[in-house]
Design a protein around this motif. Structure first.
Motif, mmCIF file in Angstrom:
data_model
loop_
_atom_site.group_PDB
_atom_site.id
_atom_site.type_symbol
_atom_site.label_atom_id
_atom_site.label_comp_id
_atom_site.label_asym_id
_atom_site.label_seq_id
_atom_site.Cartn_x
_atom_site.Cartn_y
_atom_site.Cartn_z
ATOM 1 N N MET A 268 0.837 -1.204 0.000
ATOM 2 C CA MET A 268 0.000 0.000 0.000
ATOM 3 C C MET A 268 0.872 1.255 0.000
ATOM 4 O O MET A 268 0.582 2.227 -0.702
ATOM 5 C CB MET A 268 -0.943 -0.022 1.201
ATOM 6 C CG MET A 268 -2.010 -1.086 1.073
ATOM 7 S SD MET A 268 -2.960 -1.481 2.570
ATOM 8 C CE MET A 268 -3.337 0.073 3.280
ATOM 9 N N LYS A 269 1.965 1.224 0.771
ATOM 10 C CA LYS A 269 2.892 2.356 0.809
ATOM 11 C C LYS A 269 3.522 2.567 -0.567
ATOM 12 O O LYS A 269 3.580 3.698 -1.065
ATOM 13 C CB LYS A 269 3.983 2.097 1.854
ATOM 14 C CG LYS A 269 5.020 3.191 1.921
ATOM 15 C CD LYS A 269 6.134 2.841 2.889
ATOM 16 C CE LYS A 269 7.235 3.863 2.756
ATOM 17 N NZ LYS A 269 8.522 3.367 3.161
ATOM 18 N N GLU A 270 3.971 1.483 -1.201
ATOM 19 C CA GLU A 270 4.592 1.591 -2.522
ATOM 20 C C GLU A 270 3.594 2.105 -3.562
ATOM 21 O O GLU A 270 3.952 2.927 -4.418
ATOM 22 C CB GLU A 270 5.160 0.235 -2.941
ATOM 23 C CG GLU A 270 6.387 -0.153 -2.139
ATOM 24 C CD GLU A 270 6.838 -1.576 -2.402
ATOM 25 O OE1 GLU A 270 6.344 -2.221 -3.352
ATOM 26 O OE2 GLU A 270 7.696 -2.052 -1.634
ATOM 27 N N ASN A 271 2.349 1.647 -3.490
ATOM 28 C CA ASN A 271 1.319 2.135 -4.416
ATOM 29 C C ASN A 271 1.090 3.638 -4.230
ATOM 30 O O ASN A 271 0.938 4.380 -5.207
ATOM 31 C CB ASN A 271 0.006 1.385 -4.207
ATOM 32 C CG ASN A 271 0.064 -0.049 -4.663
ATOM 33 O OD1 ASN A 271 0.967 -0.448 -5.401
ATOM 34 N ND2 ASN A 271 -0.880 -0.847 -4.211
ATOM 35 N N THR A 272 1.085 4.072 -2.994
ATOM 36 C CA THR A 272 0.881 5.496 -2.704
ATOM 37 C C THR A 272 2.054 6.317 -3.222
ATOM 38 O O THR A 272 1.865 7.389 -3.797
ATOM 39 C CB THR A 272 0.663 5.706 -1.190
ATOM 40 O OG1 THR A 272 -0.463 4.910 -0.782
ATOM 41 C CG2 THR A 272 0.392 7.168 -0.868
ATOM 42 N N GLU A 273 3.274 5.803 -3.032
ATOM 43 C CA GLU A 273 4.450 6.494 -3.564
ATOM 44 C C GLU A 273 4.364 6.598 -5.086
ATOM 45 O O GLU A 273 4.688 7.640 -5.669
ATOM 46 C CB GLU A 273 5.725 5.773 -3.140
ATOM 47 C CG GLU A 273 6.014 5.890 -1.658
ATOM 48 C CD GLU A 273 7.112 4.962 -1.163
ATOM 49 O OE1 GLU A 273 7.692 5.280 -0.112
ATOM 50 O OE2 GLU A 273 7.387 3.925 -1.804
ATOM 51 N N HIS A 274 3.920 5.530 -5.717
ATOM 52 C CA HIS A 274 3.759 5.542 -7.175
ATOM 53 C C HIS A 274 2.727 6.588 -7.592
ATOM 54 O O HIS A 274 2.924 7.308 -8.573
ATOM 55 C CB HIS A 274 3.352 4.157 -7.668
ATOM 56 C CG HIS A 274 3.024 4.124 -9.129
ATOM 57 N ND1 HIS A 274 3.994 4.204 -10.109
ATOM 58 C CD2 HIS A 274 1.840 4.064 -9.780
ATOM 59 C CE1 HIS A 274 3.413 4.187 -11.293
ATOM 60 N NE2 HIS A 274 2.106 4.101 -11.123
ATOM 61 N N ASN A 275 1.635 6.678 -6.846
ATOM 62 C CA ASN A 275 0.599 7.672 -7.152
ATOM 63 C C ASN A 275 1.129 9.100 -7.031
ATOM 64 O O ASN A 275 0.763 9.970 -7.828
ATOM 65 C CB ASN A 275 -0.615 7.473 -6.257
ATOM 66 C CG ASN A 275 -1.386 6.225 -6.593
ATOM 67 O OD1 ASN A 275 -1.266 5.672 -7.675
ATOM 68 N ND2 ASN A 275 -2.187 5.759 -5.653
ATOM 69 N N ILE A 276 1.986 9.337 -6.054
ATOM 70 C CA ILE A 276 2.601 10.658 -5.905
ATOM 71 C C ILE A 276 3.454 10.969 -7.132
ATOM 72 O O ILE A 276 3.368 12.058 -7.705
ATOM 73 C CB ILE A 276 3.442 10.741 -4.611
ATOM 74 C CG1 ILE A 276 2.530 10.754 -3.386
ATOM 75 C CG2 ILE A 276 4.344 11.985 -4.627
ATOM 76 C CD1 ILE A 276 3.262 10.646 -2.060
ATOM 77 N N GLU A 277 4.266 9.997 -7.525
ATOM 78 C CA GLU A 277 5.143 10.195 -8.685
ATOM 79 C C GLU A 277 4.322 10.452 -9.951
ATOM 80 O O GLU A 277 4.658 11.335 -10.747
ATOM 81 C CB GLU A 277 6.041 8.976 -8.886
ATOM 82 C CG GLU A 277 7.086 8.823 -7.807
ATOM 83 C CD GLU A 277 7.847 7.514 -7.912
ATOM 84 O OE1 GLU A 277 7.757 6.833 -8.962
ATOM 85 O OE2 GLU A 277 8.532 7.152 -6.941
ATOM 86 N N ALA A 278 3.255 9.692 -10.146
ATOM 87 C CA ALA A 278 2.406 9.865 -11.321
ATOM 88 C C ALA A 278 1.742 11.241 -11.314
ATOM 89 O O ALA A 278 1.651 11.906 -12.358
ATOM 90 C CB ALA A 278 1.348 8.764 -11.380
ATOM 91 N N ALA A 279 1.309 11.688 -10.160
ATOM 92 C CA ALA A 279 0.687 13.009 -10.052
ATOM 93 C C ALA A 279 1.698 14.112 -10.346
ATOM 94 O O ALA A 279 1.373 15.097 -11.025
ATOM 95 C CB ALA A 279 0.078 13.194 -8.666
ATOM 96 N N GLU A 280 2.920 13.945 -9.850
ATOM 97 C CA GLU A 280 3.960 14.935 -10.115
ATOM 98 C C GLU A 280 4.283 14.993 -11.612
ATOM 99 O O GLU A 280 4.487 16.073 -12.163
ATOM 100 C CB GLU A 280 5.225 14.622 -9.299
ATOM 101 C CG GLU A 280 5.064 14.828 -7.802
ATOM 102 C CD GLU A 280 4.849 16.275 -7.406
ATOM 103 O OE1 GLU A 280 5.345 17.185 -8.100
ATOM 104 O OE2 GLU A 280 4.177 16.498 -6.383
ATOM 105 N N GLU A 281 4.337 13.832 -12.251
ATOM 106 C CA GLU A 281 4.556 13.784 -13.698
ATOM 107 C C GLU A 281 3.439 14.521 -14.428
ATOM 108 O O GLU A 281 3.687 15.275 -15.372
ATOM 109 C CB GLU A 281 4.613 12.334 -14.189
ATOM 110 C CG GLU A 281 5.927 11.660 -13.957
ATOM 111 C CD GLU A 281 6.993 12.143 -14.927
ATOM 112 O OE1 GLU A 281 6.726 12.286 -16.132
ATOM 113 O OE2 GLU A 281 8.113 12.403 -14.451
ATOM 114 N N SER A 282 2.234 14.280 -13.987
ATOM 115 C CA SER A 282 1.073 14.927 -14.596
ATOM 116 C C SER A 282 1.161 16.440 -14.446
ATOM 117 O O SER A 282 0.885 17.185 -15.395
ATOM 118 C CB SER A 282 -0.210 14.403 -13.947
ATOM 119 O OG SER A 282 -1.331 15.036 -14.491
#
Length: 78
Positions: free
Chosen positions: A17-31
């Motif tokens: 869950m932590k790794e998924n959340t980190e991935h979501n942060i990265e994807a949002a920053e890319e966006s």
């Protein structure tokens, strides 16, 4: 009758869950970096990422608690 709580894989679930959340942060920053969007949308994404960072801190605390409980054999803390 309720099933007994099986905590054997809680650490791994929380870590995922932590790794998924980190991935979501990265994807949002890319966006944010590569997409034209209104300032209001940008602010919403930035606020959501702040909440995600708080979630990560919570996951880290829960992981530490679960690791300690695993080390102690999941004994009830009564």
């Amino acid at each position: 009758m309720a099933k007994p709580d099986n905590r054997n894989d809680n650490v791994e679930k929380l870590q995922q869950m932590k790794e998924n959340t980190e991935h979501n942060i990265e994807a949002a920053e890319e966006s944010l970096a590569h997409t034209n969007m209104k300032d209001e949308q940008k602010q919403q994404i930035k606020q959501k990422n702040k909440q995600r960072v708080e979630s990560i801190r919570g996951f880290e605390a829960e992981i530490a608690d679960e690791m300690q409980a695993r080390k102690n054999g999941y004994q009830d803390e009564k």
